[in-house]
Design an enzyme around this catalytic site. Structure first.
Site, PDB file in Angstrom:
ATOM      1  N   ASP A   1       0.798  -1.230   0.000  1.00 41.75           N
ATOM      2  CA  ASP A   1       0.000   0.000   0.000  1.00 41.75           C
ATOM      3  C   ASP A   1       0.826   1.272   0.000  1.00 41.75           C
ATOM      4  OD1 ASP A   1      -2.679  -1.101   0.049  1.00 41.75           O
ATOM      5  OD2 ASP A   1      -2.196  -1.839   2.049  1.00 41.75           O
TER       6      ASP A   1
ATOM      7  N   ASP B   1      -6.811  -4.400  -5.662  1.00 37.69           N
ATOM      8  CA  ASP B   1      -6.486  -3.067  -5.168  1.00 37.69           C
ATOM      9  C   ASP B   1      -5.078  -2.628  -5.581  1.00 37.69           C
ATOM     10  OD1 ASP B   1      -8.014  -4.895  -3.541  1.00 37.69           O
ATOM     11  OD2 ASP B   1      -8.202  -3.391  -1.977  1.00 37.69           O
TER      12      ASP B   1
END
Length: 383
Positions: free
Chosen positions: A72, A137
Site C-alpha cells: 500500500d 487493489d
C-alpha cells in the site's frame, strides 16, 4: 476535521462503533488519504491555510518511503506526496516518491510477475493458506512506479508496472469482465493456486470496490502506456459495472454486486437478514466516478464518451445529495456517508471512510476541469 485532527501521528480514517472518530498510525494503508484531501481542498480554494496543513500532514509520512511491509505504499505516498509534488514541484517531494517506488519494487517477484500485496496469511474462514496473495487493489499502486520511471527513466519501474498489470488482467479479470479480489500464486513457479475473496461475498462474486479499483487501475495503465489492451480491459470492467442488473438506480452500488444472490457454501457467516437491503458502498461509487471521467477522455466512440461521462456525473450528483452527503459538523466531519470497508470481517460497515472522500474530491476536481476544457493530465498551477 482539520480542527479535530491535530496529532500528526494519528490519521483520520472512519467512525468507530460508538460514534467516535477512528484514527490510525503511520503504518496503516489509509494514512495518505487525509493529506491528499487537504491538497485537493487547497487546489480548489487556492487558500494557503489548506496548503500549510497539507504540507505538515504530508511530510509526517516521510519515513514510509522505506516501508516494504506491504503493497500500500502507493496509496500512502502517491495520494499525499504525489499531489504535493504536482501542486508545488518541490524536488524533495519527487525524491521521496522515487524512494517509495524503490521500496514497492522490493515486493515484486519475477517468477510470479506481480507485486505481493499481503504477506502470507490464511484466507477468510481459514480454508486456504495464501503464500503470495495479490489483490485487485494493488493496481492503484502502479501509478507510483510510472512516476518514478518518468523522473528517472529507469525502465525497471515501468516494466514491473506493466508486468503486474498484465498478470492482473490475465488472472483477476473473468471472461465477463467481473473481477476476483484475491489471486494466490505459487511463489516459486508463478502458478495460480487460489482465486478467492477477502472482502467480497464469495469467491465467485464481484466485490464492488474491487471492480472500482480495476476500472481505475486499467484506465491509469492506458494513460501511461497507450496500450489498447489496457483500454479494452478498462472499458470491459466499466461496462460490467454500469450494465449490471444489480446496480441501483442511483448508481451507488451495493457492497458486492451479488449481495442479494443466494450463494451457498460461503467461507464466512453471512446473515443478510440483519440488513433491510444490502449496504451501499459510496467509496466504490466515488472511485468509479473518478475513473469514468478519465476513461471518457480515452475512448474514441462518442457514444462511449457520453456513457462514461454521464454515468460519472450521475454518481457525483447522487453522492452530493441525501442520503450520502453529510451535514457540516456531523459524520465525524467526513464528507460522505454509507461506505463499507470489510463486511466479512464485520469491520467498517455503513460508515464514512477517508478514501471515499478522497476519490469524491478527486472526481469533483476532474469534473470541473473537463467542463472547463482542461486536460486531466495537464499540470495545474496553483497561484
Amino acid at each position: 476535521m482539520m480542527n479535530v485532527a491535530t496529532d500528526l501521528t494519528q490519521y483520520p480514517r472512519t467512525s468507530e462503533l460508538d460514534g467516535s472518530l477512528r484514527k490510525v498510525d503511520i503504518h496503516n494503508w489509509t494514512g495518505g488519504f487525509w493529506p491528499g484531501n487537504l491538497w485537493y481542498v487547497y487546489e480548489f480554494t487556492k487558500n494557503d491555510k489548506w496548503k500549510k496543513e497539507a504540507v505538515r500532514w504530508t511530510e509526517s509520512l516521510e519515513s514510509n518511503k522505506y516501508n516494504t511491509s506491504h503493497h500500500d505504499i502507493g496509496f500512502m505516498m502517491y495520494c499525499s506526496y504525489g499531489n504535493a509534488y504536482r501542486l508545488t514541484q518541490k524536488e524533495e517531494y519527487r525524491d521521496v516518491l522515487i524512494q517509495s517506488a524503490r521500496s514497492l519494487c522490493e515486493r515484486y517477484s519475477p517468477a510470479v510477475g506481480s507485486i505481493m500485496s499481503w504477506n502470507p496469511r490464511k484466507s477468510i474462514g481459514g480454508k486456504n493458506s495464501w503464500d503470495f496473495p495479490v489483490i485487485i487493489d494493488n493496481m492503484i499502486n502502479l501509478e507510483l512506479l510510472f512516476f518514478a520511471f518518468e523522473h528517472t527513466r529507469d525502465s525497471v519501474f515501468r516494466d514491473i508496472a506493466i508486468r503486474h498489470a498484465e498478470r492482473t488482467m490475465a488472472n483477476h479479470v473473468r471472461s465477463d469482465f467481473s473481477t476476483f479480489h484475491v489471486i494466490d500464486y505459487d511463489p516459486q513457479t508463478g502458478e495460480v493456486l487460489h482465486r478467492q475473496t477477502a472482502q467480497g461475498l464469495a469467491d465467485s462474486s464481484t466485490w464492488a470496490r474491487g471492480q472500482a479499483w480495476g476500472i481505475y487501475g486499467f484506465t491509469m495503465m492506458y494513460r501511461f502506456t497507450g496500450d489498447d489492451k489496457f483500454l479494452t480491459t478498462a472499458t470491459g470492467l466499466a461496462d460490467f459495472f454500469l450494465n449490471n442488473k444489480n446496480l441501483p438506480d442511483d448508481f451507488v452500488p451495493y457492497w458486492d454486486f451479488n449481495a442479494s444472490d443466494k450463494i451457498t457454501n460461503l467461507d464466512w457467516e453471512y446473515d443478510s437478514s440483519r440488513f433491510i437491503e444490502p449496504p451501499r458502498d459510496a467509496s466504490a461509487a466515488a472511485i468509479t466516478a473518478s475513473a469514468l471521467l478519465e476513461l471518457s477522455t480515452f475512448v474514441k466512440e462518442e457514444e462511449k464518451q457520453k456513457k462514461y461521462f454521464n454515468a460519472a456525473e450521475r454518481m457525483l450528483h447522487n453522492l452530493s445529495t441525501a442520503p450520502y452527503i453529510a451535514r457540516p459538523r456531523e459524520n465525524n466531519n467526513f464528507i460522505l456517508k454509507h461506505s463499507v470497508g470489510n463486511l466479512p470481517g464485520n469491520n467498517e460497515v455503513d460508515v464514512p471512510l477517508v478514501y471515499a472522500d478522497y476519490y469524491f474530491l478527486e472526481a469533483l476536481l476532474r469534473h470541473q476541469r473537463l467542463l472547463a476544457g482542461v486536460s486531466l493530465t495537464e499540470r495545474l498551477t496553483v497561484e
